[in-house]
Design a protein around this motif. Structure first.
Motif, mmCIF file in Angstrom:
data_model
loop_
_atom_site.group_PDB
_atom_site.id
_atom_site.type_symbol
_atom_site.label_atom_id
_atom_site.label_comp_id
_atom_site.label_asym_id
_atom_site.label_seq_id
_atom_site.Cartn_x
_atom_site.Cartn_y
_atom_site.Cartn_z
ATOM 1 N N LEU A 85 61.325 -14.719 44.114
ATOM 2 C CA LEU A 85 61.381 -14.233 45.416
ATOM 3 C C LEU A 85 62.988 -14.219 45.835
ATOM 4 O O LEU A 85 63.562 -13.411 46.634
ATOM 5 N N THR A 86 63.469 -15.611 45.765
ATOM 6 C CA THR A 86 64.767 -15.868 46.110
ATOM 7 C C THR A 86 65.778 -14.663 45.278
ATOM 8 O O THR A 86 66.661 -14.235 45.799
ATOM 9 N N GLN A 87 65.615 -14.523 44.098
ATOM 10 C CA GLN A 87 66.168 -13.458 43.376
ATOM 11 C C GLN A 87 66.296 -12.018 44.099
ATOM 12 O O GLN A 87 67.253 -11.416 43.905
ATOM 13 N N ALA A 88 64.961 -11.948 44.598
ATOM 14 C CA ALA A 88 64.873 -10.502 45.174
ATOM 15 C C ALA A 88 65.153 -10.417 46.773
ATOM 16 O O ALA A 88 65.397 -9.587 47.460
ATOM 17 N N GLY A 89 66.050 -11.639 47.152
ATOM 18 C CA GLY A 89 66.641 -11.627 48.342
ATOM 19 C C GLY A 89 65.934 -12.353 49.584
ATOM 20 O O GLY A 89 66.259 -12.177 50.767
ATOM 21 N N HIS A 90 64.879 -12.866 49.241
ATOM 22 C CA HIS A 90 63.859 -13.340 50.279
ATOM 23 C C HIS A 90 64.497 -14.852 50.559
ATOM 24 O O HIS A 90 64.749 -15.495 49.881
ATOM 25 N N ARG A 91 64.157 -15.053 51.986
ATOM 26 C CA ARG A 91 64.238 -16.821 52.243
ATOM 27 C C ARG A 91 62.854 -17.207 52.006
ATOM 28 O O ARG A 91 61.950 -16.939 52.393
ATOM 29 N N VAL A 92 63.115 -18.395 50.976
ATOM 30 C CA VAL A 92 61.906 -19.099 50.537
ATOM 31 C C VAL A 92 62.059 -20.703 50.696
ATOM 32 O O VAL A 92 63.255 -21.040 50.505
ATOM 33 N N ALA A 93 60.977 -21.006 51.121
ATOM 34 C CA ALA A 93 60.819 -22.486 51.218
ATOM 35 C C ALA A 93 59.782 -23.086 50.328
ATOM 36 O O ALA A 93 58.634 -22.332 50.402
ATOM 37 N N LEU A 94 59.883 -23.936 49.328
ATOM 38 C CA LEU A 94 58.871 -24.283 48.578
ATOM 39 C C LEU A 94 58.292 -25.712 49.009
ATOM 40 O O LEU A 94 58.975 -26.628 49.099
ATOM 41 N N LEU A 95 57.039 -25.976 49.078
ATOM 42 C CA LEU A 95 56.631 -27.362 49.530
ATOM 43 C C LEU A 95 55.575 -28.041 48.478
ATOM 44 O O LEU A 95 54.929 -27.158 47.987
ATOM 45 N N GLY A 130 67.545 -20.987 48.538
ATOM 46 C CA GLY A 130 66.075 -21.368 48.590
ATOM 47 C C GLY A 130 66.060 -22.674 48.955
ATOM 48 O O GLY A 130 66.912 -23.578 48.696
ATOM 49 N N ARG A 131 64.814 -23.328 49.718
ATOM 50 C CA ARG A 131 64.723 -24.756 49.905
ATOM 51 C C ARG A 131 63.421 -25.224 49.292
ATOM 52 O O ARG A 131 62.424 -24.803 49.199
ATOM 53 N N VAL A 132 63.618 -26.606 48.745
ATOM 54 C CA VAL A 132 62.611 -27.157 48.056
ATOM 55 C C VAL A 132 62.395 -28.425 48.979
ATOM 56 O O VAL A 132 63.436 -29.244 49.379
ATOM 57 N N PHE A 133 61.108 -28.577 49.278
ATOM 58 C CA PHE A 133 60.873 -29.970 49.822
ATOM 59 C C PHE A 133 59.662 -30.713 49.169
ATOM 60 O O PHE A 133 58.638 -30.226 49.059
ATOM 61 N N GLU A 134 60.174 -32.018 48.869
ATOM 62 C CA GLU A 134 59.175 -32.815 48.320
ATOM 63 C C GLU A 134 58.166 -33.729 49.065
ATOM 64 O O GLU A 134 58.789 -33.888 50.159
ATOM 65 N N ARG A 135 57.090 -34.391 48.574
ATOM 66 C CA ARG A 135 56.520 -35.310 49.340
ATOM 67 C C ARG A 135 56.073 -34.769 50.852
ATOM 68 O O ARG A 135 56.119 -35.372 51.700
ATOM 69 N N THR A 136 55.680 -33.385 50.784
ATOM 70 C CA THR A 136 55.504 -32.464 51.793
ATOM 71 C C THR A 136 54.067 -31.782 51.602
ATOM 72 O O THR A 136 54.091 -30.768 50.944
ATOM 73 N N ARG A 137 52.923 -32.309 51.848
ATOM 74 C CA ARG A 137 51.813 -31.934 51.576
ATOM 75 C C ARG A 137 51.208 -30.999 52.809
ATOM 76 O O ARG A 137 51.284 -31.249 53.881
ATOM 77 N N ALA A 138 50.991 -29.732 52.380
ATOM 78 C CA ALA A 138 50.066 -28.671 53.127
ATOM 79 C C ALA A 138 48.940 -28.978 53.523
ATOM 80 O O ALA A 138 48.096 -29.342 52.852
ATOM 81 N N THR A 139 48.499 -29.119 54.663
ATOM 82 C CA THR A 139 47.113 -29.284 55.058
ATOM 83 C C THR A 139 46.474 -28.195 55.957
ATOM 84 O O THR A 139 45.176 -28.361 56.150
#
Length: 503
Positions: A46-56, A194-203
């Motif tokens: 998705l980042t390669q395709a030009g989207h702003r991406v956040a990974l949790l 793109g942004r990567v966030f660790e120790r971030t649980r989606a609830t």
């Protein structure tokens, strides 16, 4: 005493990551939940395709199921093509073959483009038979794989150091170091914005034209699209837990002389499954990685299964010196085709990737390609094959009934079944058991110092009773595969909440 260090070689041989936690609210185009191979590949595409991406990621990226894989990149998934041809059709078998091979080739392409030294080796893949019953299945699979367009041949000789009754061979497959590849992808996607966030649980998840994901810390991420790539979906609104069967599988890794490398990836359904591959190791040695002995979480004696796997490895490879052992977990769908696509019939902007059935490397890469295409509005021809909204009652009815009967048996039976201990006093150091106290079931573990760690025995997903896996020191839910440590923290979903303290 079980041989080998209880750790994944892939994790032990790479540096840990240190991406930040999400520290506030965020707005982005796409939020990807889950930092395994499916989530990281999707975020990168998705980042390669030009989207702003956040990974949790709830823990550290590429340390969950992906960090404990066998790491084969193969289009030859044991005995899949004859089954697809029979239960779907020939067109579906061809689509499966093309899409999976495209994923194998994508790793080679991206690794070359990024200059990633991920120990990628292009090799043939084999499914072999030892028994006469399996031999007939292998012959049928060779025919079905060839009809699906793969360069599949039936052979009687392989590189294994023991005779086989017969095998399918497909050239152009691969094996690699998954964490070296995926950590490079994470570096590249962050360089691209793109942004990567660790120790971030989606609830929490609110769907709509704009979606909102809530984290355990109370922060929110708003996005146009959401991808759930948590191995087992952590949100139940699609009811996929009725169509996903969890399976735990064990791994031993042994050093062998380099000249004994069988030069290929191998699997057989015989002997309760045996999978074989190698990896570069020390000077003059290769690391032989053997997988098998699958069982439902919470229902198998892992130590006994590990011993069987180790014994088989030493019998077939007499010079093998076991240096690592670990366990992995996967989910199979009731029709044995992964769910990759829109999460449920009403979902416009929420997508899922799950149910890889032990073949998460190629299917995880495929998920990234397919989901990026769907979000970009350009679905490939095989999108319908993987669509989670499909439901073939004739194909799935038997598997669904068997799966739900097993869940019901645990949900009801485990509440009345007697434990192997009567009181907490009977629990030895280093052991755990479910004990009934004042009419309630307590998951109690006694550590080496004698201290008791007491939690509720009810899984926080749907309330099944957990059981203790002594070899891995974990509580496991036999219904849907959630796993918890001795203090109740979630190790694997679909549960998102810890086991509460037992007062």
């Amino acid at each position: 005493m079980l041989a080998g260090t209880q750790e994944s070689y892939w994790i032990e041989s790479t540096a840990p990551t240190a991406y930040p936690r999400l520290a506030g609210d965020l707005d982005t185009d796409v939020v990807v939940i889950g930092g395994g191979i499916a989530g990281l590949c999707t975020a990168w595409e998705l980042t390669q395709a030009g989207h702003r991406v956040a990974l949790l990621e709830a823990d550290r990226i590429a340390t969950g199921v992906t960090g404990y894989t066998t790491a084969k990149l193969s289009v030859l998934h044991t005995l899949v093509y004859d089954r697809i041809r029979s239960s779907f059709d020939q067109v579906s078998a061809r689509q499966y073959a093309r899409s999976q091979q495209a994923a194998v080739d994508r790793v080679a392409e991206v690794a070359g483009r990024l200059g990633v030294d991920c120990e990628l080796e292009r090799l043939p893949a084999y499914t072999w038979a030892e028994s006469e019953d399996t031999l007939e299945q292998v012959r049928a699979e060779a025919d079905a794989a060839a009809a699906a367009g793969l360069p599949a041949t039936f052979v009687t000789e392989t590189g294994l150091p023991f005779p086989v009754a017969g095998a399918i061979r497909v050239d152009g497959q691969a094996q690699f170091h998954p964490r070296k590849y995926l950590l490079a992808l994470a570096d590249d996607l962050t360089r691209a914005g793109g942004r990567v966030f660790e120790r971030t649980r989606a609830t929490g998840l609110d769907e709509g034209e704009t979606c909102t994901v809530t984290t355990e810390a109370g922060h929110t991420v708003t996005a146009r699209h959401v991808v759930i790539a948590t191995h087992y979906p952590v949100f139940d609104r699609a009811l996929l837990f009725t169509r996903l069967e969890p399976r735990r599988e064990l791994v031993v890794a042994a050093a062998i002389p380099a000249e004994q490398d069988p030069r290929g990836t191998f699997i057989t359904p015989d002997h309760h499954t045996r999978s074989v591959r190698t990896a570069p190791y020390r000077a003059g040695e290769r690391l032989l990685i053997v997988t098998g002995e699958h069982f439902t979480p919470g229902s198998g004696d892992a130590a006994e299964h590990w011993q069987r796997l180790a014994d088989w490895t030493r019998e077939r490879f007499p010079d093998a010196r076991i240096v690592y052992r670990w366990a992995t977990q996967d989910n199979s769908t009731t029709d044995r085709i992964p769910f990759i696509g829109r999460f449920h019939p009403g979902a416009d902007n929420v997508y899922v990737a799950t149910g890889f059935g032990g073949w998460g490397m190629s299917s995880g890469v495929l998920s990234g390609q397919l989901l990026a295409a769907l979000i970009g509005g350009d679905a490939p021809e095989w999108a319908g094959l993987y669509d989670p909204r499909r439901l073939g009652l004739l194909r799935e009815a038997g598997s669904m009934l068997k799966l739900q009967a097993g869940v019901a048996g645990h949900f009801v039976g485990d509440r009345v079944r007697s434990s192997h201990v009567d009181t907490i006093d009977d629990i030895a150091p280093g052991s755990g058991a479910v004990v009934r106290i004042r009419g309630q079931q307590c998951a109690a573990y006694r550590d080496a110092a004698g201290e008791v760690h007491a939690r509720s025995a009810r899984c926080t997903h749907l309330g099944c009773i957990v059981s203790f896996n002594e070899a891995e020191t974990a509580w496991e839910c036999p219904c849907h595969g959630s796993r918890f440590d001795v203090d109740g923290a979630v190790l694997q979903g679909p549960a998102i909440s810890p086991l509460p303290p037992f007062e």
